[in-house]
Design a protein around this motif. Structure first.
Motif, PDB file in Angstrom:
ATOM      1  N   ASP A  12       0.831  -1.210   0.000  1.00 47.21           N
ATOM      2  CA  ASP A  12       0.000   0.000   0.000  1.00 47.21           C
ATOM      3  C   ASP A  12       0.860   1.253   0.000  1.00 47.21           C
ATOM      4  OD1 ASP A  12      -2.316  -1.525  -0.019  1.00 47.21           O
ATOM      5  OD2 ASP A  12      -2.675  -1.334   2.142  1.00 47.21           O
ATOM      6  N   TYR A  13       1.958   1.221   0.752  1.00 47.04           N
ATOM      7  CA  TYR A  13       2.880   2.364   0.792  1.00 47.04           C
ATOM      8  C   TYR A  13       3.487   2.629  -0.591  1.00 47.04           C
ATOM      9  CZ  TYR A  13       7.112   5.042   1.644  1.00 47.04           C
ATOM     10  OH  TYR A  13       8.111   5.981   1.568  1.00 47.04           O
ATOM     11  N   PHE A  14       3.991   1.586  -1.248  1.00 45.91           N
ATOM     12  CA  PHE A  14       4.572   1.745  -2.587  1.00 45.91           C
ATOM     13  C   PHE A  14       3.519   2.255  -3.562  1.00 45.91           C
ATOM     14  CE2 PHE A  14       7.724  -1.978  -1.726  1.00 45.91           C
ATOM     15  CZ  PHE A  14       8.549  -1.146  -1.001  1.00 45.91           C
ATOM     16  N   PHE A  15       2.342   1.673  -3.507  1.00 48.16           N
ATOM     17  CA  PHE A  15       1.235   2.017  -4.389  1.00 48.16           C
ATOM     18  C   PHE A  15       0.883   3.502  -4.251  1.00 48.16           C
ATOM     19  CE2 PHE A  15      -3.280   1.999  -5.588  1.00 48.16           C
ATOM     20  CZ  PHE A  15      -3.281   1.167  -6.687  1.00 48.16           C
ATOM     21  N   LYS A  16       0.743   3.970  -3.025  1.00 48.17           N
ATOM     22  CA  LYS A  16       0.396   5.373  -2.782  1.00 48.17           C
ATOM     23  C   LYS A  16       1.557   6.300  -3.120  1.00 48.17           C
ATOM     24  CE  LYS A  16      -2.990   4.296   0.695  1.00 48.17           C
ATOM     25  NZ  LYS A  16      -3.223   4.109   2.121  1.00 48.17           N
ATOM     26  N   ARG A  17       2.766   5.917  -2.765  1.00 47.62           N
ATOM     27  CA  ARG A  17       3.937   6.754  -3.052  1.00 47.62           C
ATOM     28  C   ARG A  17       4.073   7.008  -4.546  1.00 47.62           C
ATOM     29  NH1 ARG A  17      10.256   5.212  -1.811  1.00 47.62           N
ATOM     30  NH2 ARG A  17      11.134   7.093  -2.712  1.00 47.62           N
ATOM     31  N   ASP A  18       3.780   5.989  -5.335  1.00 50.59           N
ATOM     32  CA  ASP A  18       3.905   6.104  -6.789  1.00 50.59           C
ATOM     33  C   ASP A  18       2.689   6.785  -7.412  1.00 50.59           C
ATOM     34  OD1 ASP A  18       5.254   5.327  -9.357  1.00 50.59           O
ATOM     35  OD2 ASP A  18       3.387   4.194  -9.610  1.00 50.59           O
ATOM     36  N   TYR A  32       4.163  -5.629  -5.683  1.00 49.79           N
ATOM     37  CA  TYR A  32       3.781  -6.789  -4.884  1.00 49.79           C
ATOM     38  C   TYR A  32       5.018  -7.629  -4.557  1.00 49.79           C
ATOM     39  CZ  TYR A  32       1.457 -11.111  -3.524  1.00 49.79           C
ATOM     40  OH  TYR A  32       1.064 -12.238  -2.831  1.00 49.79           O
ATOM     41  N   ILE A  33       5.866  -7.830  -5.553  1.00 47.96           N
ATOM     42  CA  ILE A  33       7.090  -8.611  -5.341  1.00 47.96           C
ATOM     43  C   ILE A  33       8.021  -7.903  -4.366  1.00 47.96           C
ATOM     44  CG2 ILE A  33       9.227  -9.389  -6.463  1.00 47.96           C
ATOM     45  CD1 ILE A  33       7.463 -10.117  -8.911  1.00 47.96           C
ATOM     46  N   PHE A  34       8.298  -6.639  -4.593  1.00 49.37           N
ATOM     47  CA  PHE A  34       9.211  -5.904  -3.715  1.00 49.37           C
ATOM     48  C   PHE A  34       8.683  -5.832  -2.284  1.00 49.37           C
ATOM     49  CE2 PHE A  34      11.232  -4.566  -7.606  1.00 49.37           C
ATOM     50  CZ  PHE A  34      12.561  -4.403  -7.235  1.00 49.37           C
ATOM     51  N   ALA A  35       7.375  -5.677  -2.140  1.00 48.26           N
ATOM     52  CA  ALA A  35       6.787  -5.552  -0.810  1.00 48.26           C
ATOM     53  C   ALA A  35       6.785  -6.870  -0.043  1.00 48.26           C
ATOM     54  CB  ALA A  35       5.356  -5.027  -0.931  1.00 48.26           C
ATOM     55  N   GLY A  36       6.867  -7.982  -0.753  1.00 53.29           N
ATOM     56  CA  GLY A  36       6.737  -9.280  -0.106  1.00 53.29           C
ATOM     57  C   GLY A  36       8.028 -10.004   0.195  1.00 53.29           C
ATOM     58  N   GLY A  38      11.673  -9.887   2.089  1.00 52.33           N
ATOM     59  CA  GLY A  38      12.423  -9.171   3.117  1.00 52.33           C
ATOM     60  C   GLY A  38      13.705  -8.529   2.619  1.00 52.33           C
ATOM     61  N   GLU A  39      14.389  -9.182   1.714  1.00 47.73           N
ATOM     62  CA  GLU A  39      15.640  -8.640   1.178  1.00 47.73           C
ATOM     63  C   GLU A  39      15.397  -7.441   0.264  1.00 47.73           C
ATOM     64  OE1 GLU A  39      19.558 -10.151  -1.372  1.00 47.73           O
ATOM     65  OE2 GLU A  39      18.064 -11.624  -0.757  1.00 47.73           O
ATOM     66  N   LEU A  40      14.242  -7.392  -0.379  1.00 48.00           N
ATOM     67  CA  LEU A  40      13.963  -6.344  -1.361  1.00 48.00           C
ATOM     68  C   LEU A  40      13.153  -5.172  -0.819  1.00 48.00           C
ATOM     69  CD1 LEU A  40      13.079  -8.517  -4.475  1.00 48.00           C
ATOM     70  CD2 LEU A  40      15.242  -7.372  -3.949  1.00 48.00           C
ATOM     71  N   MET A  41      12.453  -5.362   0.282  1.00 48.28           N
ATOM     72  CA  MET A  41      11.540  -4.334   0.805  1.00 48.28           C
ATOM     73  C   MET A  41      12.157  -2.946   0.874  1.00 48.28           C
ATOM     74  SD  MET A  41       9.615  -6.051   3.975  1.00 48.28           S
ATOM     75  CE  MET A  41       8.436  -7.353   3.775  1.00 48.28           C
ATOM     76  N   ASP A  42      13.373  -2.871   1.355  1.00 48.22           N
ATOM     77  CA  ASP A  42      14.018  -1.571   1.546  1.00 48.22           C
ATOM     78  C   ASP A  42      14.946  -1.192   0.399  1.00 48.22           C
ATOM     79  OD1 ASP A  42      12.764  -1.195   4.027  1.00 48.22           O
ATOM     80  OD2 ASP A  42      14.260  -2.459   4.995  1.00 48.22           O
ATOM     81  N   LYS A  43      14.903  -1.961  -0.691  1.00 49.66           N
ATOM     82  CA  LYS A  43      15.798  -1.685  -1.817  1.00 49.66           C
ATOM     83  C   LYS A  43      15.065  -1.222  -3.065  1.00 49.66           C
ATOM     84  CE  LYS A  43      19.463  -4.660  -0.214  1.00 49.66           C
ATOM     85  NZ  LYS A  43      19.495  -5.968   0.327  1.00 49.66           N
ATOM     86  N   LEU A  44      13.782  -0.975  -2.950  1.00 51.02           N
ATOM     87  CA  LEU A  44      13.026  -0.579  -4.134  1.00 51.02           C
ATOM     88  C   LEU A  44      13.581   0.674  -4.777  1.00 51.02           C
ATOM     89  CD1 LEU A  44      10.741  -0.992  -6.130  1.00 51.02           C
ATOM     90  CD2 LEU A  44       9.206   0.136  -4.517  1.00 51.02           C
ATOM     91  N   PHE A  46      16.510   1.510  -5.298  1.00 55.50           N
ATOM     92  CA  PHE A  46      17.604   1.163  -6.208  1.00 55.50           C
ATOM     93  C   PHE A  46      17.064   0.724  -7.573  1.00 55.50           C
ATOM     94  CE2 PHE A  46      19.806   0.534  -2.146  1.00 55.50           C
ATOM     95  CZ  PHE A  46      20.990   1.207  -2.404  1.00 55.50           C
ATOM     96  N   PHE A  47      15.844   0.197  -7.577  1.00 57.95           N
ATOM     97  CA  PHE A  47      15.301  -0.417  -8.787  1.00 57.95           C
ATOM     98  C   PHE A  47      14.120   0.317  -9.408  1.00 57.95           C
ATOM     99  CE2 PHE A  47      17.438  -3.796  -6.462  1.00 57.95           C
ATOM    100  CZ  PHE A  47      18.272  -4.267  -7.454  1.00 57.95           C
ATOM    101  N   TYR A  48      13.607   1.336  -8.708  1.00 59.60           N
ATOM    102  CA  TYR A  48      12.478   2.085  -9.249  1.00 59.60           C
ATOM    103  C   TYR A  48      12.621   3.544  -8.870  1.00 59.60           C
ATOM    104  CZ  TYR A  48       7.719   3.291 -10.579  1.00 59.60           C
ATOM    105  OH  TYR A  48       6.626   3.855 -11.197  1.00 59.60           O
ATOM    106  N   ASP A  49      12.500   4.406  -9.871  1.00 60.33           N
ATOM    107  CA  ASP A  49      12.584   5.849  -9.668  1.00 60.33           C
ATOM    108  C   ASP A  49      11.158   6.390  -9.560  1.00 60.33           C
ATOM    109  OD1 ASP A  49      12.704   8.639 -10.007  1.00 60.33           O
ATOM    110  OD2 ASP A  49      14.487   8.501 -11.265  1.00 60.33           O
ATOM    111  N   PHE A  50      10.760   6.737  -8.338  1.00 64.67           N
ATOM    112  CA  PHE A  50       9.393   7.208  -8.114  1.00 64.67           C
ATOM    113  C   PHE A  50       9.128   8.555  -8.771  1.00 64.67           C
ATOM    114  CE2 PHE A  50       9.541   3.937  -4.865  1.00 64.67           C
ATOM    115  CZ  PHE A  50       8.261   3.413  -4.915  1.00 64.67           C
ATOM    116  N   SER A  51      10.126   9.403  -8.890  1.00 63.18           N
ATOM    117  CA  SER A  51       9.894  10.714  -9.511  1.00 63.18           C
ATOM    118  C   SER A  51       9.698  10.584 -11.024  1.00 63.18           C
ATOM    119  CB  SER A  51      11.024  11.686  -9.190  1.00 63.18           C
ATOM    120  OG  SER A  51      12.248  11.220  -9.701  1.00 63.18           O
ATOM    121  N   GLU A  52      10.436   9.688 -11.647  1.00 61.84           N
ATOM    122  CA  GLU A  52      10.299   9.459 -13.090  1.00 61.84           C
ATOM    123  C   GLU A  52       9.286   8.362 -13.413  1.00 61.84           C
ATOM    124  OE1 GLU A  52      11.795  11.202 -15.579  1.00 61.84           O
ATOM    125  OE2 GLU A  52      12.655  12.508 -14.043  1.00 61.84           O
ATOM    126  N   ARG A  53       8.897   7.593 -12.376  1.00 63.64           N
ATOM    127  CA  ARG A  53       7.959   6.479 -12.498  1.00 63.64           C
ATOM    128  C   ARG A  53       8.441   5.445 -13.507  1.00 63.64           C
ATOM    129  NH1 ARG A  53       2.432   7.011 -13.431  1.00 63.64           N
ATOM    130  NH2 ARG A  53       2.171   5.381 -11.884  1.00 63.64           N
TER     131      ARG A  53
END
Length: 122
Positions: A12-18, A32-36, A38-44, A46-53
């Motif tokens: 929900d946090y990622f969804f709203k932030r984006d 869904y994958i990043f949120a689920g 543990g190793e990836l939760m805090d690394k999004l 690195f892999f997704y630019d929220f400002s550029e989407r």
């Protein structure tokens, strides 16, 4: 469908932030994958630019990932924009039971599949 409360809260946090649109199943599956995992939760970031989407492929060079986490990122990217990734055997071969469920649920989300659809071949 969520693996636990933390998974749903993070999604929900990622969804709203984006500002993801309800119909944007491509981003939903990736988040869904990043949120689920543990190793990836805090690394999004690195892999997704929220400002550029948009995804950041260079993230693979910026952070060290286990083979399981790397497979999940590749799958997320593939579900998002058909990013080239390994075969199903390559991707799923690196995943434990929990991450296999995560991957399969992301695929179901992306293609709007319901459990009963799998049983009735719809």
């Amino acid at each position: 469908m969520f693996l636990g409360q933390e998974h749903k809260v993070r999604f929900d946090y990622f969804f709203k932030r984006d500002g993801t649109h309800q119909m944007d199943v491509e981003r939903q599956a990736m988040f869904y994958i990043f949120a689920g995992n543990g190793e990836l939760m805090d690394k999004l970031d690195f892999f997704y630019d929220f400002s550029e989407r948009m995804i950041r492929i260079e993230g693979f060079d910026e952070v060290c990932l286990s083979s399981s986490a790397k497979s999940l990122v590749e799958l997320g990217f593939n579900l998002y924009n058909n990013y080239p990734c390994g075969t199903v055997v390559d991707l799923f071969g690196n995943l434990d039971e929990k991450n296999r469920r995560l991957a399969l649920n992301a695929i179901k989300l992306r293609f709007k599949m319901e459990e009963h659809d799998l049983l009735t071949c719809k």
